[in-house]
Design a protein around this motif. Sequence first.
Motif, PDB file in Angstrom:
ATOM      1  N   ALA A 145       0.839  -1.309   0.244  1.00  0.00           N
ATOM      2  CA  ALA A 145      -0.071  -0.048  -0.069  1.00  0.00           C
ATOM      3  C   ALA A 145       0.799   1.264   0.026  1.00  0.00           C
ATOM      4  N   LEU A 146       1.919   1.308   0.897  1.00  0.00           N
ATOM      5  CA  LEU A 146       2.729   2.546   0.854  1.00  0.00           C
ATOM      6  C   LEU A 146       3.603   2.719  -0.589  1.00  0.00           C
ATOM      7  N   HIS A 147       3.845   1.461  -1.162  1.00  0.00           N
ATOM      8  CA  HIS A 147       4.742   1.703  -2.288  1.00  0.00           C
ATOM      9  C   HIS A 147       3.722   2.264  -3.329  1.00  0.00           C
ATOM     10  N   SER A 148       2.578   1.805  -3.301  1.00  0.00           N
ATOM     11  CA  SER A 148       1.431   2.137  -4.305  1.00  0.00           C
ATOM     12  C   SER A 148       1.234   3.718  -4.210  1.00  0.00           C
ATOM     13  N   VAL A 149       0.909   4.213  -2.909  1.00  0.00           N
ATOM     14  CA  VAL A 149       0.619   5.501  -2.595  1.00  0.00           C
ATOM     15  C   VAL A 149       1.847   6.437  -2.878  1.00  0.00           C
ATOM     16  N   SER A 150       3.105   5.945  -2.625  1.00  0.00           N
ATOM     17  CA  SER A 150       4.303   6.837  -2.847  1.00  0.00           C
ATOM     18  C   SER A 150       4.434   7.188  -4.117  1.00  0.00           C
ATOM     19  N   ARG A 151       3.979   6.400  -5.353  1.00  0.00           N
ATOM     20  CA  ARG A 151       4.018   6.715  -6.804  1.00  0.00           C
ATOM     21  C   ARG A 151       3.219   7.619  -7.141  1.00  0.00           C
ATOM     22  N   LYS A 152       1.820   7.950  -6.418  1.00  0.00           N
ATOM     23  CA  LYS A 152       0.996   8.858  -6.953  1.00  0.00           C
ATOM     24  C   LYS A 152       1.499  10.205  -6.739  1.00  0.00           C
TER      25      LYS A 152
END
Length: 808
Positions: free
Chosen positions: A148-155
């Motif tokens: 989840a953190l990895h996904s959000v950090s790329r936004k």
Amino acid sequence: MDICNNHLGLPSTKWPDVCRYEAFLSFRGGDIRGGFVEFLYEGLADSGIIAFIDHRGIEVGEHIMPKILQVIGKTQICIPIFSKDFASSKSCLKEVEKMVECDRTIMPIFYDVSPSVVGEQKESYRQSFRDHVADGVTSTTINNWKKALHSVSRKRGWELEKFQHGQRELINEVVSTVRRLLRKDDLYVTAHLVGMDQPVQEVMRKLGVGYENGEVIKGQMVTGKRVVEISGLPGIGKSTLAAVVYNKIHHLFEGKSFLKEVEQTRLLSLQEDLVSGLQKRAYTFKSPAEGNEFIKYKFGDLRVLIILDDVSDFKQINSLAGDLSWFGPGSRIIVISKRSNLVDNHNQLFCSVLREKPLKKEFSSLVCEIISAVGGIPLVIEVVGSFLRGKPIEFWKEAMGRLKREPYTAEVKRILKRRYEDLEKNAQEIFLDVACFFVGKDKTIPSYMWEACEYDPYSGINELHDLSLVKTRENNELWMNNQLKVLGRDIVKEENPSEPFKRSRLWNEEDIEPVLNERKVNFEDKKDWQDSASEALSATFDKPHLFPERRFFCEFSKLRYLKMNHAIVKAYKQSAKSSREDFYLRRLKWLEWQGCNDISSLLALDMSKLIVLDLSGSTSSHWQCWTPIMMRAKNLKVLILKDCRLLMESPFSHAAVTLERLNLERSTLPTCAVRSISELRNLVSLNIKFCSFVQELPKDIGSLEALKELYIDGTPIKAIDIAEGSYGKLKILSACNCEFLSLPSSIGNLKSLSYLALNETKLSELPCSIGLLENLQTLSLRNCRSLWKLPDSIGDLKSCKSWIFQAQ
């Protein structure tokens, strides 16, 4: 967010149901609660966005985590605020996991960590996950949180460190983006409108907005400034068309306002609505003139979209958005009217300047081209029109050709300079003084200097007004268009481009300081003195500077106007044998020395021709030399001692009998000083605002036959004795914030009074005799909370044009 169970002391407020939240804030409370998060929450709320924050959105007794996850599932926009300790909170990690699971619109803020630290779990995030493993969190849960953190950090989000102006700038950007995503600024338009595509396309073309396939092209920046008119018969959809266009393009602008029913609405209300819309905060104005001036000078750097609906008269446009120079680059104004060619009143303005109406046919087409070429700015239209007045058609065509070949600013500058060259010599001097020193200043004060210099200020300013080179605002302030200000300063620079010391006027620190630091002069041998050509100097530095007094005064010996700040010269003590020949600055007529720390330096000056003396903010403790200073200034007419907190004796007991204007605002006055005011028989204006030691006015001050202005705001004065025949010429009486003041029944004796301000006083009633003020034009009673009734006689004020009674 980090769960907060402390609800003690919080108001018991019933917040909206889960489905009503528009944004969700996730954060680690120990890092940023009470600071950034509260400001962000309040910014969203002030903008009309309902955001969820834990300690405000959970009622006492509710289950916390289930409520939070429920809110996330129903909220359109989620804003996780990543800080160094964010990952140490299991609650925060659960919230991010839920955002990703529900496929919410996620807008991350990286507060004090980078996206890579969050996405790759580096530094403090790595340690936090080790702690969670030690606490028994399963590997499956850990992996879900990491994904989840990895996904959000790329936004796409925001990194605080990239905002030059810090948290405030970041919050403004977040609020603006959320408003746009939520379409908060959209106007209501009926869905599935038929036949709008082609009109919208046409309006977009006229606005210069890129538009394809029914959508505004992303990433574009509107440039230039444009006015577009939508006109036609009632009921054909003009307002709907404008609303559709507004909804599609408002995100391109920093400020926007859609004013409806312009024809039926009071101008003052329209101005307040316009400013409130552009700044997202309420404003009130005393008069349309004040609103007009505020709009002119507030939004010069703001890219705005303004729509004026139901306009019937060009004057309505002129008082709201009459000049594109009022607004920043990229601004757009849309005017909706039943009348066609309403905006073409620019043509009417052009014709009125030419003093020829209607315009001859052969000139008509050129008028439209010229107006378009100069950007439709009324000032420039006036100047170009006056330049072409009476000229043959060939002259017009040449001017149009130059406008097409060069940026209109170059041609306009040439025309403006020609207008300057046609001025009388005295009017030229006044024009340059205004451009260099007096824009935004009350013209009353410099007029004293210009009169002493025999510049004939009344005819000179009138000539400048007639040619639209200088204007006077409602509050008597001098104003000129920025192009004219630049022109005036360029003319001065052209006097000697390479050697500023030889120019007539200096105002830039970078031009003044090198001269004083680099030139070497033998002051014992006057042959070595190299007098500057400067006759007007504004030596105001950001930091205190110290130059030898003799060097400073000798090198600028031709000055008639000198403005300084800080301790700019090192005091030079004269000997008892000093002769008049030793006095400096013999031509000086205006000395403004703000923050002067030793007034004894004035003893070195020849003050016999001094007209204006301003020592505002002086910190000098050597007032024992004040008497000889005043005795030398025999022709002084304006004395300004604002914010002088160390006055040790009456600052005007030996003042010249010629003194007309005295300003002592916020100064500390000895008791004896007040009594001697009435000795100034030629006094026209007295300002003792916020002089806390002034408890009463001299009994015979009313006998000053020339007195027209009296400002006693913020003083503990209790009463004003207005005997019959006293204050015969008084026009302005300002007594705002006078806590103990009561108005006498004799106030009706002020037959010449035109302006009376009693804002924020504790008056409970007004005397009936106020109805006798036959010339009163403005009565201001703003925030007079104790005032419970007005006398019936107030209806007798037939001349009163402005009534101000607002309470805040």
